[in-house]
Every structure is written in structure tokens, then in C-alpha cells.
Enzyme design. Structure first.
Site, PDB file in Angstrom:
ATOM      1  N   GLY A 194       0.796  -1.147   0.126  1.00  0.00           N
ATOM      2  CA  GLY A 194       0.039   0.131   0.008  1.00  0.00           C
ATOM      3  C   GLY A 194       0.680   1.194   0.103  1.00  0.00           C
ATOM      4  O   GLY A 194       2.076   1.290   0.356  1.00  0.00           O
ATOM      5  N   VAL A 195       0.245   2.165  -0.503  1.00  0.00           N
ATOM      6  CA  VAL A 195       0.984   3.602  -0.467  1.00  0.00           C
ATOM      7  C   VAL A 195       0.017   4.927  -0.200  1.00  0.00           C
ATOM      8  O   VAL A 195      -1.059   4.542  -0.356  1.00  0.00           O
ATOM      9  CB  VAL A 195       1.541   3.960  -2.004  1.00  0.00           C
ATOM     10  CG1 VAL A 195       2.239   5.169  -1.861  1.00  0.00           C
ATOM     11  CG2 VAL A 195       2.173   2.774  -2.474  1.00  0.00           C
ATOM     12  N   GLY A 249      -0.436   9.109   1.854  1.00  0.00           N
ATOM     13  CA  GLY A 249       0.187  10.296   2.177  1.00  0.00           C
ATOM     14  C   GLY A 249       1.409   9.867   3.031  1.00  0.00           C
ATOM     15  O   GLY A 249       2.605  10.818   2.885  1.00  0.00           O
ATOM     16  N   GLY A 287       3.363   7.320   3.677  1.00  0.00           N
ATOM     17  CA  GLY A 287       4.871   6.717   2.852  1.00  0.00           C
ATOM     18  C   GLY A 287       4.033   5.386   2.394  1.00  0.00           C
ATOM     19  O   GLY A 287       3.083   5.140   1.993  1.00  0.00           O
ATOM     20  N   VAL A 303       3.694   1.055   2.606  1.00  0.00           N
ATOM     21  CA  VAL A 303       3.569  -0.262   3.687  1.00  0.00           C
ATOM     22  C   VAL A 303       3.957  -1.387   3.146  1.00  0.00           C
ATOM     23  O   VAL A 303       3.591  -1.663   1.844  1.00  0.00           O
ATOM     24  CB  VAL A 303       2.115  -0.378   3.951  1.00  0.00           C
ATOM     25  CG1 VAL A 303       1.938  -1.410   5.156  1.00  0.00           C
ATOM     26  CG2 VAL A 303       1.720   0.767   4.849  1.00  0.00           C
ATOM     27  N   ASP A 362     -11.074   8.221  14.395  1.00  0.00           N
ATOM     28  CA  ASP A 362     -10.969   7.908  13.175  1.00  0.00           C
ATOM     29  C   ASP A 362     -11.393   6.665  12.670  1.00  0.00           C
ATOM     30  O   ASP A 362     -10.985   5.521  11.960  1.00  0.00           O
ATOM     31  CB  ASP A 362      -9.582   8.060  12.612  1.00  0.00           C
ATOM     32  CG  ASP A 362      -9.756   8.481  10.845  1.00  0.00           C
ATOM     33  OD1 ASP A 362     -10.731   8.760  10.610  1.00  0.00           O
ATOM     34  OD2 ASP A 362      -8.563   8.473  10.457  1.00  0.00           O
TER      35      ASP A 362
END
Ligand SMILES: *[C@@H]1O[C@H](CO)[C@@H](O)[C@H](O)[C@H]1NC(C)=O
Ligand SMILES: *[C@@H]1O[C@H](CO)[C@@H](O)[C@H](O)[C@H]1NC(C)=O
Ligand SMILES: *[C@@H]1O[C@H](CO)[C@@H](O)[C@H](O)[C@H]1NC(C)=O
Ligand SMILES: *[C@@H]1O[C@H](CO)[C@@H](O)[C@H](O)[C@H]1NC(C)=O
Ligand SMILES: *[C@@H]1O[C@H](CO)[C@@H](O)[C@H](O)[C@H]1NC(C)=O
Ligand SMILES: *[C@@H]1O[C@H](CO)[C@@H](O)[C@H](O)[C@H]1NC(C)=O
Length: 834
Positions: free
Chosen positions: A503-504, A506, A508, A510, A620
């Protein structure tokens, strides 16, 4: 009578006093406004008075006082009084200016070749040095126009004051018309700055001097020293804009600009923030271009670049997200001003340094739309400063700084030296290796004095620097989240192999990884060198280090070495719940599975609210922050925004609104008062999302359906929630179970926090809904007339009308990616990647 007058007077004096304390901006300790060679004080820019240089007690000129020449006051030339007299030096001469404050000062030099019969100042060639730094090699003849020249520098001045040396070249003379020395606030220049291209923060030592090469008020008028508390001049940007048609100027009343969080008028006046260039025709969907400005600079220097931003174009927060490039390299990616300022029209600035290599002599600054396309495409820039930094030779001029040490050794000696140093080096390596091996054996992490450990009481909000040691000791005292070395993590992720990226976002990337002991982990790595998201990073460590629960994702370790921010979590094979609901090809979850997932997540949140010693508010809660393991056990993730809840004597925590669109408690949004009931509201949205298998916000739908909370409540209140449920569930939900579920969601979504149930109540209700469903299934096997919801003919399932590809784009997920840097982890845990 008299007494009352005195009292009133006293009152007003007092008021004035109080006001002047409140409103007083920065007052510089040192202000030297010097008219060189002048004989009377002269007014400059209609706002300041320059006094003759021989009238200052703390300004000495040596060895010669030079020659004073006075010319005519030239009509039409602004500040011509300052330019009508000049001090000329035939040999090297030094001004010593006795400043009081130690630290950085503005130094402004004014030059104008005054007409006279003795010297041809227009062809003068000379250099200027300040405290040993070469500022300028002056040769007026090049600039053909007969206009004054002002040079501005920032220079560190110690306790011996400023020594300003004018050295004429042979046969020529040096001259100067005016000198300004003004102290500036310590905070105006940082001690370290992120470079572009990205790398570790670059230190800016105090001895480095700056020369202002460009100072631009984007989209606005020229600002003169009169408009700026630091007497700076701001140019317009038209001349630098590569394509004038690409930008629109926008402006607001400067009085609307808010200064928050350490930004002040000393950074830039409100008139700078009140104007900007935005993308032309920004309202047209899907504009894909950058606004570009080009600045000619000298090659071989490092430049300090300050970008000024202020969102004067948006009407809501988190709606303006864009990229910023410097020399075609990313400076800010998916940058959202409002995530920094939390309000619109607030001043914000970002600093960078960049090297302008030999052969290149320009700086290109670009702003453009972000990479994802669902948001209104726009980008803005309000102001820009480009400052040249003095090179390691202490110079702001010249092409090359060559600190070349001439080899004094003959060749043979060099060879001998090389051999002997190689031997010494080998021995040293051996010794160090041996030492390291010994030290490594008992693998004990560094201990900190236990007194270091103190948990900030206001974790989510505090920017307080929590030392890594204090974190480590917290973690260790709980036996959780160990400090991992960067090397270990690099090994676990095969040196951050791109093929392991799951995953990418904001924050950075993963990565999936395997630790030395075989444990599968998810490694969330902040953009190297970027300290963005540092608060969230530390909050997450602090929160997760004190929590352990079956329904909370556990933190295995973290690393804050070499400017890295890395979090290592248990690997959740199932990925985010959202992926199992819509937008992917995963098999549909049964109603029972969904209820169990809801119950798991509710348990996790219930524990957060009541289980730990302090109430913790997640802030959140959403379907991307609920992760599933291989057995579909739900775990709550991502504590980057979490806050400790109100203590006993408080009813709420006041805070800037953070969270994700579509899930935000309206009451929290209005009143900015956070209670655990805000999580309950978000959980209500999650329940609706699980039932209907569609995003919380789906702008592609008709207006009344966009927001699932509203749409769900509309049908729930009519007792017909079954009309909008996931088509995969139709005919498979027991009607009582659904009724219980709908009622629970309805209560969670109540307008006022006090009307909402606690997570404990929610949990109990969901368990009841599960029992109802289970009971019906058991009945089913014996009795076929179970009370299942019949298929309703002719209905239009909302979900199917949206194609899957668009889901990821139109959903809240993308928007929130850009808004909170912290929610990257959760949504990308899908092991298959995207
Ligand atoms: C300055 O004088 C030196 C020797 O006196 C001479 O070699 C040099 O060329 C002169 N420089 C200029 C710029 O005239
Ligand atoms: C610029 O170049 C110098 C010398 O090559 C280097 O030491 C410095 O770190 C570079 N700075 C940046 C910001 O890249
Ligand atoms: C703003 O734009 C208009 C039209 O494009 C132009 O006439 C005006 O000069 C601009 N104002 C500034 C301050 O650049
Ligand atoms: C700058 O100062 C001048 C003179 O006081 C004033 O007329 C002008 O409006 C100011 N400009 C801005 C943008 O504040
Ligand atoms: C977009 O902006 C242009 C001019 O800037 C204007 O003519 C047009 O009406 C705007 N369109 C919308 C949809 O607002
Ligand atoms: C904007 O500029 C950057 C760097 O020059 C480039 O990579 C990017 O593709 C540009 N964006 C658009 C939309 O043209």
C-alpha cells in the site's frame, strides 16, 4: 468629579497598556538606518528615517572616512534623498556597526551611482564583505539603467558587531549610499531544512549567510517596505510565470488572514497571504497541468526556498490538495494546507533547500493537481522567497568554491602513507568488530533513566518532542512494541523491496515483511527524511504501547533511527473490512460474519473507551481502519489521531476537528468538543456501510443518497431499511435481527452525543442481533416459513449502479488519505495490493 476623570483616564491608560502588550508584534533590538555621506536625516519609503552615518555613536568608519559626494535630487526617483549623497572609498574601508543582539540580522545595502565630476561611479568595481563573508562583487556598469540597486542579506552577528568592508579593485573606487541593519526574530530561519530531492534534513549552520534573490507576492501587487513590518520588498510574479494563461490571480481582504502556530507577520505580511495564483479555470473538472515559475539563479550554490501558502480559495476544509515541485522534484505531495492549519485563510509556510548544480542556472517552482482525480483540481501559491546560501568558502559570489588542499607530499611518501594508514585502518576495523561482537552478545537495548518516562497528558495534540528513549521505556515497561533497528527492518522487507509494497499513501509506503523470528508483519514507513506526520507517528506508538486487546491491532515494534519513522504491526491477512464490502472481487460476507465483525470492532472500541486507565477516543473510526485477520476477526487499527478522553472533571476535550469525511460526528464538527460519543457516531456510519455495502460518501449518487448516514436514517425512520441493504444479503437476513441492527445504528447516529448509546450498549445490542439471526437459522432447518425478508421486486440496488473501479476514486478514502497522513496503514493491508 475629578476623581472620576482620573479614574477614567487611568482606565484608558490601562486599556492602552494591555492592548499594546497584546498587539505588539516583534520589535527589533537593533535598528540601524544609515544614510552614508548624508548630512541630514532623510525619510525613506515614507515610513523610516535614515540618519547620516557620522551621527551614530555605534557606527565607526575606518581607516579613512572616504569622500562624500552629493548629487542632485533626481525627480521621479523614489527615495531620491537617500540617493543624493554617497560615500566613496579609494581604498579598502570598514564600517563597524555595534549591534546589541547576537543573532541573525537583515543587512540591506543601497547603491546609486550619483552623478559627479570627480568619479565615474557607474564603472566602479569593488567587493563588499560582511564579517568575513564575501557578499558582492560590484560592477555597476553592467546594468545599463540608471537606477538604484538594493541588495539584501541575512547575516549572523556576534558580540563584536558587524564589520562591513568595502574593497575597491585597483584603479577603481567603492561606494555606498545607505546601509540598514535590523535584527530579526530567532525563529525566522530554521536550523535544519528538508532538501529537494528528498533526503535527511540539512543543517543550516549559523555562520551561513543568505542573500535574497527573489521575494514574490504571487497574484498580488508590489509590496513596499511600508507594507511589511520587516521592511521587505515583495515583487509581483508576472515576469516569472512561464505561461500567464495557466494562472488566475485571487485575493481576499488581508484582514481575514489568520496567523496561527508560530507564523507571524514577521514571516510574511498578511498582504502576501491574501493574494495567490490559482490554476486557471480551476473549476473545470480534471485540469491536468502545473503552474510554473522560472527563476534565473547562479549555478553551484545551495538555495533556501520558502513557500507561503494560505487557502483563500476553498469554502470547506480538506478540499484543496495539490503537489509542489522544485526543479521538477517533488517538494510536497498531496499537500493539504488545511490539514496543517485546521482552518481556512490561515498562513502557513514550508521551507526547502535545493542545490543548483553546475550547468543549470534556474529554479523552477511548480504547483499542480494531485495524482488522484476525484477532487476539484486546483493548486495555489501565495508567496515565494528564494535565498542564496553562502558556500563553504564563505562566499555568495563566484562560481566554484574550491577548497583544494595542495598535496605537499612527494609521491613516494604518499604511497608509504597510504600503506601505513591502510594497516592502521585494518587493525582498527578488527578491534571495532571484536568490540561490537562482544557488545552484541547480551542484546540489551539502551536503558534510559526511569525518570525520563512521562506520558504527555494530551498526546494527540501535543507537538512536544517525546524522546525516543522515553518511548522505549514506556514500551518496555509494558512489554510491548520493542525498538527495532533499521537494519532488522530492512532485512525483514528485503531492503524495502517494491514487490512487497502492499500500500501507498500520504504517510509513505507499507510493506509486507517477515521478522527474523518468522513473524509476518506489516511495515509502515514514513517518507524517508520527511518529518511530516511525526505527531501521528508518536501518538500511535504511545497509544498502542499502552494497549493490548484481541480486537486492537498490535504494534510489534518501531524504529526512529536515521530520520526514519517506521511502525511495525502484526500482519492482518484479511486486510481492511472495506475491501470485503465493496470495490473488490472478494466473496461477499454473510450476515453472521458481518455481525461478528461489528461485534469485534465494537469490543475493541469499548475497550478503548473504558478498558484502559484513561478513556481513549479513536477519532477515526471507519471501515478502512477495521482490519481482518485470516479468520475474519476484526481489529481496530490506526491510532494516529487518537486522544485521551476527558478526565473526570471534564465533559469533553476541545480540539481541532480531525477525522474522515462521511464519518464525522456533526456535533463534534460544530462544537469542536470531543467525547467518546463521536466514535459512537462514526461507528453508526460503519454499521450502515456494512449493511448497505457502499461508501459512507458516494458523490456519484443522486444528492439525497450521497451520504449513507442520511440515506440510511431516511429508510430506518420509515421502518424500511431493507430497501437499501446489500443485494447479496437480500433474503438472508432475519427481519428481527435487521430491525435490532437498524435501531442500533439509528441510536448511534443520533444528533446529540448524549442521546447516543455507549459502546457497551452498542455491543450488547449487536450481540442480541446476532442471537436473533442464529436462532432464525436454527428454526430454518426445521421450519421453512422463517421470517426472512422477501425479495422486493423492482427495487434498484444502489451498489450495483456504481462500477467498481470508480469506487476507490469517488469514495471518502482518497480524500481522507490526503487529509490525514496517518490512515495509510489500514486501507492497504490487502495482501493482494491494488
Ligand atoms: C590590479 O593590479 C594588479 C597589479 O598591480 C594587476 O596585475 C591586475 O591586473 C590589476 N587588476 C585589475 C582588475 O586592473
Ligand atoms: C549540495 O551539494 C553539496 C556538495 O555537493 C552537498 O554537500 C550538500 O549536501 C548538497 N545539499 C543538498 C541540499 O542537496
Ligand atoms: C490579476 O489578473 C488580471 C487579469 O488577468 C490582471 O489584469 C491584473 O493585473 C492581475 N493583478 C495582479 C495583481 O497581478
Ligand atoms: C501598501 O502601503 C501603501 C501605503 O501605505 C498603501 O497605500 C497600500 O494599500 C498598501 N498595500 C497593501 C497591499 O497593503
Ligand atoms: C468556470 O470559470 C469560468 C471562468 O473562469 C466561468 O466562465 C464558468 O462559468 C465557470 N464554470 C463553472 C461551472 O463554474
Ligand atoms: C507537474 O510537474 C511535475 C514535475 O515537473 C511533473 O512530474 C508532473 O507530471 C506535472 N504535472 C502535470 C499535471 O503536468
Amino acid at each position: 468629579m475629578e476623581v472620576s476623570v482620573v479614574l477614567v483616564l487611568f482606565f484608558f491608560t490601562f486599556l492602552f497598556f494591555v492592548q499594546s502588550i497584546n498587539c505588539s508584534g516583534f520589535t527589533p533590538v537593533d535598528v540601524f538606518l544609515i544614510d552614508c555621506g548624508g548630512s541630514n536625516p532623510v525619510e525613506v519609503d515614507g515610513s523610516r528615517v535614515f540618519r547620516p552615518d557620522n551621527s551614530f555613536r555605534n557606527v565607526k568608519l575606518s581607516p579613512s572616512s572616504g569622500i562624500v559626494v552629493s548629487g542632485d535630487v533626481i525627480n521621479g526617483l523614489s527615495n531620491s534623498a537617500l540617493y543624493s549623497s554617497v560615500r566613496i572609498f579609494e581604498k579598502t574601508s570598514v564600517y563597524v556597526i555595534g549591534t546589541k543582539q547576537i543573532g541573525r540580522h537583515w543587512l540591506r545595502l543601497h547603491f546609486f551611482p550619483v552623478q559627479n565630476t570627480r568619479y565615474s561611479l557607474k564603472s566602479a568595481v569593488f567587493s563588499v564583505m560582511a564579517n568575513g563573508i564575501t557578499l558582492h562583487r560590484f560592477s555597476f556598469s553592467k546594468s545599463s539603467q540608471n537606477s538604484p540597486v538594493m541588495k539584501e542579506y541575512v547575516i549572523e552577528i556576534g558580540d563584536s558587531g558587524l564589520e562591513l568592508k568595502f574593497s575597491p579593485s585597483n584603479g577603481s573606487v567603492a561606494f555606498v549610499n545607505g546601509i540598514e541593519v535590523v535584527a530579526l526574530p530567532d525563529t525566522n530561519f530554521p536550523s535544519g531544512v528538508v532538501p529537494v530531492p528528498f533526503g535527511p534534513e540539512v543543517e543550516i549552520p549559523k555562520r551561513v549567510a543568505f542573500e535574497t534573490v527573489y521575494r514574490i507576492n504571487m497574484g498580488g501587487p508590489v509590496l513596499t517596505p511600508k507594507n511589511d513590518s520587516m521592511w521587505r520588498t515583495w515583487e509581483t510574479d508576472q515576469a516569472y510565470l512561464i505561461s500567464a494563461a495557466s494562472a488566475n490571480n485571487v485575493s481576499v481582504n488581508p484582514n481575514l488572514i489568520k496567523y496561527i502556530d508560530g507564523v507571524s507577520a514577521e514571516i510574511a505580511p498578511n498582504s502576501v497571504y491574501a493574494t495567490a495564483q490559482e490554476m486557471a479555470e480551476a473549476n473545470v473538472t480534471d485540469q491536468r497541468f502545473n503552474i510554473s515559475w522560472r527563476f534565473d539563479v547562479d549555478e553551484g550554490f545551495t538555495y533556501f526556498i520558502r513557500l507561503h501558502f494560505c487557502d483563500i480559495v476553498s469554502t470547506v476544509l480538506n478540499n484543496l490538495i495539490f503537489n509542489v515541485y522544485i526543479n521538477k522534484q517533488s517538494a510536497l505531495t498531496s499537500f493539504d494546507i488545511s490539514s496543517k492549519t485546521m482552518v481556512l485563510s490561515a498562513a502557513y509556510y514550508a521551507d526547502f533547500v535545493t542545490n543548483v548544480s553546475m550547468g543549470s542556472n534556474r529554479i523552477l517552482v511548480q504547483v499542480g493537481p494531485p495524482d488522484f482525480r476525484n477532487l476539484p483540481t486546483n493548486a495555489i501559491l501565495n508567496g515565494l522567497e528564494i535565498m542564496k546560501m553562502s558556500n563553504p568558502c564563505g562566499s555568495l559570489v563566484g562560481n566554484l568554491c574550491e577548497i583544494r588542499k595542495k598535496s605537499k607530499f612527494p609521491r613516494r611518501k604518499l604511497v608509504a602513507l597510504a600503506i601505513s594508514s591502510a594497516v592502521v585502518f585494518a587493525v582498527l576495523v578488527f578491534v571495532v568488530a571484536a568490540l561490537l561482537l562482544r557488545l552484541h552478545r547480551p542484546k540489551k537495548p539502551k536503558r534510559c533513566p526511569s525518570t525520563w518516562f512521562s506520558l504527555p497528558t494530551n498526546v494527540g495534540n501535543s507537538d512536544s518532542k517525546v524522546s525516543i528513549c522515553s518511548l522505549a521505556s514506556t514500551a518496555q515497561s509494558h512489554g510491548l512494541g520493542r525498538v527495532l533497528s533499521f537494519a532488522e527492518i530492512r532485512e525483514a522487507t528485503k531492503n524495502f523491496d517494491e514487490s512487497l509494497v502492499i500500500g501507498v499513501g500520504g504517510f509513505g509506503k507499507v510493506y509486507k515483511g517477515v521478522l527474523e523470528n518468522g513473524v509476518m508483519v506489516a511495515v509502515k514507513r514514513g517518507n524517508p527524511g520527511s518529518r511530516q506526520g511525526l505527531t501521528e507517528f508518536r501518538t500511535e506508538i504511545l497509544m498502542l504501547s499502552r494497549l493490548r486487546h484481541r480486537h486492537l491491532v498490535s504494534l510489534i515494534g518501531y524504529c526512529e533511527e536515521q530520520n526514519e519513522m517506521i511502525l511495525v504491526y502484526e500482519f492482518m491477512a484479511g486486510g481492511p473490512l472495506r475491501k470485503h464490502l465493496y470495490g473488490s472481487n472478494l466473496p461477499s460476507l454473510s450476515w453472521k460474519q458481518r455481525l461478528e465483525i461489528c461485534i469485534g470492532a465494537a469490543k475493541g472500541l469499548h475497550y478503548l473507551h473504558t478498558g484502559a486507565s484513561d478513556t481513549i477516543i479513536h477519532r477515526d473510526v471507519k471501515t478502512t481502519n477495521i482490519l481482518l485477520d485470516e479468520n475474519f476477526t476484526a481489529k481496530v487499527a490506526d491510532f494516529g489521531l487518537s486522544k485521551l478522553g476527558p478526565t473526570l472533571d471534564q465533559t469533553h476535550v476541545s480540539t481541532a476537528v480531525k477525522g474522515s469525511f462521511g464519518y464525522l460526528d456533526p456535533e463534534y464538527f460544530r462544537r469542536q468538543q470531543l467525547t467518546e460519543k463521536s466514535d459512537v457516531y462514526s461507528f453508526g456510519v460503519v454499521l450502515m456501510e456494512i449493511l448497505c455495502a457502499r461508501p459512507a460518501i458516494n458523490p456519484a449518487l443522486p444528492r439525497e443518497q450521497v451520504n449513507i448516514a442520511e440515506w440510511g436514517m431516511y429508510w430506518q425512520k420509515r421502518g424500511q431499511l431493507q430497501r437499501i441493504i446489500d443485494s447479496n444479503l437480500v433474503g438472508l437476513i432475519n427481519i428481527d435481527s435487521l430491525r435490532k441492527f437498524g435501531e442500533t445504528a439509528e441510536k448511534c447516529l443520533a444528533e446529540h452525543g448524549v442521546e447516543r448509546p455507549t459502546m457497551g450498549d452498542v455491543l450488547w445490542n449487536l450481540e442480541y442481533a446476532l442471537q436473533l439471526q442464529e436462532a432464525s437459522i436454527q428454526n430454518d432447518s426445521s421450519d421453512n416459513s422463517a421470517k426472512h425478508i422477501p425479495e422486493i421486486p423492482g427495487w434498484i440496488p444502489q451498489v450495483e449502479s456504481v462500477d467498481t473501479d470508480r469506487y476507490d476514486i469517488v469514495s471518502d478514502q482518497v480524500a481522507s488519505d490526503a487529509t490525514t497522513t496517518s490512515d495509510v496503514f489500514s486501507q492497504i493491508m490487502d495482501p493482494r495490493g491494488r
